[in-house]
Design a protein around this motif. Structure first.
Motif, PDB file in Angstrom:
ATOM      1  N   ALA A   1      12.067 -10.371   1.935  1.00 24.43           N
ATOM      2  CA  ALA A   1      10.966 -10.809   2.793  1.00 24.43           C
ATOM      3  C   ALA A   1      10.826  -9.884   3.991  1.00 24.43           C
ATOM      4  O   ALA A   1       9.713  -9.535   4.400  1.00 24.43           O
ATOM      5  N   LEU A   2      11.971  -9.464   4.557  1.00 20.05           N
ATOM      6  CA  LEU A   2      11.937  -8.551   5.686  1.00 20.05           C
ATOM      7  C   LEU A   2      11.261  -7.245   5.302  1.00 20.05           C
ATOM      8  O   LEU A   2      10.434  -6.706   6.041  1.00 20.05           O
ATOM      9  N   VAL A   3      11.615  -6.728   4.125  1.00 24.29           N
ATOM     10  CA  VAL A   3      11.003  -5.498   3.654  1.00 24.29           C
ATOM     11  C   VAL A   3       9.498  -5.659   3.527  1.00 24.29           C
ATOM     12  O   VAL A   3       8.708  -4.830   3.968  1.00 24.29           O
ATOM     13  N   LEU A   4       9.074  -6.776   2.921  1.00 23.46           N
ATOM     14  CA  LEU A   4       7.655  -7.001   2.705  1.00 23.46           C
ATOM     15  C   LEU A   4       6.894  -7.161   4.012  1.00 23.46           C
ATOM     16  O   LEU A   4       5.699  -6.879   4.083  1.00 23.46           O
ATOM     17  N   LEU A   5       7.590  -7.563   5.061  1.00 25.68           N
ATOM     18  CA  LEU A   5       6.928  -7.741   6.348  1.00 25.68           C
ATOM     19  C   LEU A   5       6.709  -6.419   7.082  1.00 25.68           C
ATOM     20  O   LEU A   5       6.098  -6.398   8.140  1.00 25.68           O
ATOM     21  N   GLY A   6       7.233  -5.314   6.514  1.00 23.72           N
ATOM     22  CA  GLY A   6       6.786  -4.061   7.087  1.00 23.72           C
ATOM     23  C   GLY A   6       7.799  -2.986   7.333  1.00 23.72           C
ATOM     24  O   GLY A   6       7.427  -1.849   7.537  1.00 23.72           O
ATOM     25  N   CYS A   7       9.142  -3.262   7.312  1.00 28.23           N
ATOM     26  CA  CYS A   7      10.054  -2.192   7.652  1.00 28.23           C
ATOM     27  C   CYS A   7      10.122  -1.154   6.546  1.00 28.23           C
ATOM     28  O   CYS A   7      10.607  -0.060   6.759  1.00 28.23           O
ATOM     29  N   GLY A   8       9.619  -1.441   5.362  1.00 27.36           N
ATOM     30  CA  GLY A   8       9.610  -0.445   4.305  1.00 27.36           C
ATOM     31  C   GLY A   8       8.320  -0.486   3.530  1.00 27.36           C
ATOM     32  O   GLY A   8       8.318  -0.303   2.325  1.00 27.36           O
ATOM     33  N   SER A   9       7.192  -0.750   4.189  1.00 25.44           N
ATOM     34  CA  SER A   9       5.925  -0.879   3.485  1.00 25.44           C
ATOM     35  C   SER A   9       5.518   0.437   2.846  1.00 25.44           C
ATOM     36  O   SER A   9       5.903   1.509   3.304  1.00 25.44           O
ATOM     37  N   PRO A  10       4.743   0.384   1.749  1.00 25.77           N
ATOM     38  CA  PRO A  10       4.343   1.604   1.065  1.00 25.77           C
ATOM     39  C   PRO A  10       3.545   2.517   1.986  1.00 25.77           C
ATOM     40  O   PRO A  10       2.872   2.063   2.909  1.00 25.77           O
ATOM     41  N   PRO A  11       3.631   3.829   1.773  1.00 20.82           N
ATOM     42  CA  PRO A  11       2.903   4.754   2.623  1.00 20.82           C
ATOM     43  C   PRO A  11       1.400   4.571   2.477  1.00 20.82           C
ATOM     44  O   PRO A  11       0.897   4.291   1.402  1.00 20.82           O
ATOM     45  N   ARG A  12       0.709   4.720   3.562  1.00 21.88           N
ATOM     46  CA  ARG A  12      -0.745   4.608   3.550  1.00 21.88           C
ATOM     47  C   ARG A  12      -1.327   5.890   4.125  1.00 21.88           C
ATOM     48  O   ARG A  12      -0.862   6.414   5.132  1.00 21.88           O
ATOM     49  N   GLY A  13      -2.383   6.378   3.485  1.00 25.74           N
ATOM     50  CA  GLY A  13      -3.026   7.587   3.992  1.00 25.74           C
ATOM     51  C   GLY A  13      -2.064   8.742   4.019  1.00 25.74           C
ATOM     52  O   GLY A  13      -1.536   9.154   2.997  1.00 25.74           O
ATOM     53  N   ASN A  14      -1.842   9.270   5.215  1.00 27.92           N
ATOM     54  CA  ASN A  14      -0.984  10.451   5.348  1.00 27.92           C
ATOM     55  C   ASN A  14       0.386  10.102   5.930  1.00 27.92           C
ATOM     56  O   ASN A  14       0.941  10.829   6.731  1.00 27.92           O
ATOM     57  N   ARG A  15       0.960   8.983   5.515  1.00 32.96           N
ATOM     58  CA  ARG A  15       2.273   8.555   5.980  1.00 32.96           C
ATOM     59  C   ARG A  15       3.264   8.549   4.813  1.00 32.96           C
ATOM     60  O   ARG A  15       2.946   8.107   3.713  1.00 32.96           O
ATOM     61  N   VAL A  16       4.453   9.038   5.069  1.00 31.23           N
ATOM     62  CA  VAL A  16       5.550   9.017   4.097  1.00 31.23           C
ATOM     63  C   VAL A  16       6.724   8.304   4.746  1.00 31.23           C
ATOM     64  O   VAL A  16       7.088   8.592   5.890  1.00 31.23           O
ATOM     65  N   SER A  17       7.318   7.363   4.039  1.00 31.15           N
ATOM     66  CA  SER A  17       8.400   6.557   4.609  1.00 31.15           C
ATOM     67  C   SER A  17       9.760   7.111   4.212  1.00 31.15           C
ATOM     68  O   SER A  17       9.964   7.574   3.092  1.00 31.15           O
TER      69      SER A  17
END
Length: 420
Positions: free
Chosen positions: A10-26
């Motif tokens: 749930a923590l992951v889904l809330l944003g600390c590892g969200s999929p990259p969007r646009g020009n972002r790489v995690s």
């Protein structure tokens, strides 16, 4: 455990590892609050400032919970584009198709070619390369020159001069006689976990055995084999003789002079150097049996199979494996640089340098990885439990037999982890 995994997912889904969007790489890495964390922060800052057309979003997670958070993210289908994995965990994620093979990325061609053989071996599963690390581990003995001299002991200076098992035990006896409370610090304060496997698998291997068969599909006769039984009996004997404090609860025995030798990895070097100064000396891994074996495998980087930007993620990985970035992190943690180029540039690892023996051990082929199997977590947990029980006084043969049964059942349940 199920509740923990769901919570972390749930923590992951809330944003600390969200999929990259646009020009972002995690990018996910493990680190504490200290200098190693700052090295990765600076590495990302340098990359982002270079104008690659996209930015890297760095998430730094505590080592103690890192494996659980990665596993939760994998179950939720939310792994970052680039992630750190402990080397032995690579087969588990590769077998489950959570990682991209690195063989086909031109961005990584130079890094693949330049990597130390043990780094490539660690990241390879069933003939394909899935991970590359910026550094290799070092496992050996740190010594206190003053206490060794007090016992009339001359520390070996080369791999060829490494102590044999009888010589090593004789040294511990001499140190005990001159009043060193516990001659050998084995970091049992780290607890019954991965350290037990990393530290004691080389003892088993040096005595001619291993934790699994070469194919990685059977534990019987290996995890409970003669070499493993003898290895644990030796450690139990050292504890009973007072050479090792099996009940130590802190990390200060060596730096406070309660131990003259410390059996530990490269990460202890910065602390030991500050504490002992010129009295600190690095000694090669003893030859416990027919040959000397040292531990191999440490944190490594991989690309998520779910990445929406695999080519960009490969550029990030290539940056993390560049000589400058390898030098930045290994100057902090004392690890062996993971490429030949970075190793040649490291003054600390050149002949005569304070960490040269680590590099010599790897160059001489002494480094052996832990078993490369998707069942590694089960293997390590079962072996660590056996070690912990043996240190408490249990019979090594009985405990290792129980561990081998546990691992065999896991392997049978998975039918040998067929195909990738």
């Amino acid at each position: 455990m199920k509740t923990l995994i769901l919570a972390l997912a749930a923590l992951v889904l809330l944003g600390c590892g969200s999929p990259p969007r646009g020009n972002r790489v995690s990018l996910w890495v493990h680190a504490g609050p200290g200098p190693e964390r700052l090295a990765y922060v600076e590495a990302v800052r340098v990359f982002n400032a270079a104008g690659h057309g996209f930015q890297v979003d760095l998430t730094v997670l505590p080592e103690g919970t890192y494996g659980d958070q990665v596993r939760a993210a994998a179950l939720a289908g939310q792994l970052p584009d680039v992630l750190e994995l402990d080397g032995p965990a690579v087969p588990e994620y590769a077998w489950a198709k959570r990682l991209l093979p690195l063989d086909g990325f031109p961005e990584l061609a130079a890094a693949r070619e330049d990597a130390l053989p043990s780094i490539r071996e660690q990241g390879t599963f069933r003939g394909r390369l899935y991970a590359l690390g910026p550094y290799e581990s070092g496992l050996a003995l740190w010594g206190n020159r003053r206490l060794l001299a007090k016992a009339g002991v001359a520390p070996p200076a080369t791999v060829d001069g490494a102590w044999t098992l009888p010589q090593f035990e004789a040294v511990m006896r001499r140190l005990k006689r001159v009043g060193v409370p516990y001659p050998l610090d084995m970091k049992f304060n780290y607890g019954a976990g991965e350290w037990f496997t990393f530290a004691l698998a080389p003892l088993v291997q040096g005595l001619g055995g291993d934790l699994l068969d070469p194919a990685g599909i059977s534990a019987r006769g290996h995890l409970d084999g003669p070499a493993a039984v003898r290895a644990l009996a030796l450690v139990q004997g050292w504890a009973r003789a007072g050479y090792v404090n099996a009940a130590t609860r802190d990390d200060s025995d060596f730096v406070m002079g309660r131990a003259a030798l410390s059996y530990v990895g490269h990460w202890a070097y910065p602390t030991y150097r500050r504490a002992l100064g010129r009295d600190l000396v690095l000694l090669p891994m003893p030859r416990f049996g027919p040959r000397a074996v040292t531990g191999a495998g440490t944190w490594t980087f991989a690309l998520s199979a779910g990445s929406r930007h695999p080519a960009a993620a490969a550029q990030v990985l290539a940056h993390l494996l560049s000589p400058a970035e390898i030098a930045r992190v290994t100057a902090i943690n004392g690890a062996i640089p993971g490429t030949f180029t970075a190793l040649r540039a490291s003054a600390a690892h050149r002949p005569g340098g304070p960490l040269a023996l680590y590099a010599e051990q790897v160059a001489r082929g002494l480094a052996r990885p832990r078993p490369r199997t998707p069942a590694y977590a089960t293997v390590s947990a079962a072996f660590a439990e056996a070690v912990n029980n043996v240190l408490a006084g249990a019979d090594p043969r009985t405990e290792l037999g129980r561990a081998a049964t546990t691992v065999e059942e896991a392997l049978q349940d998975s039918r040998g982890f067929p195909g990738t």
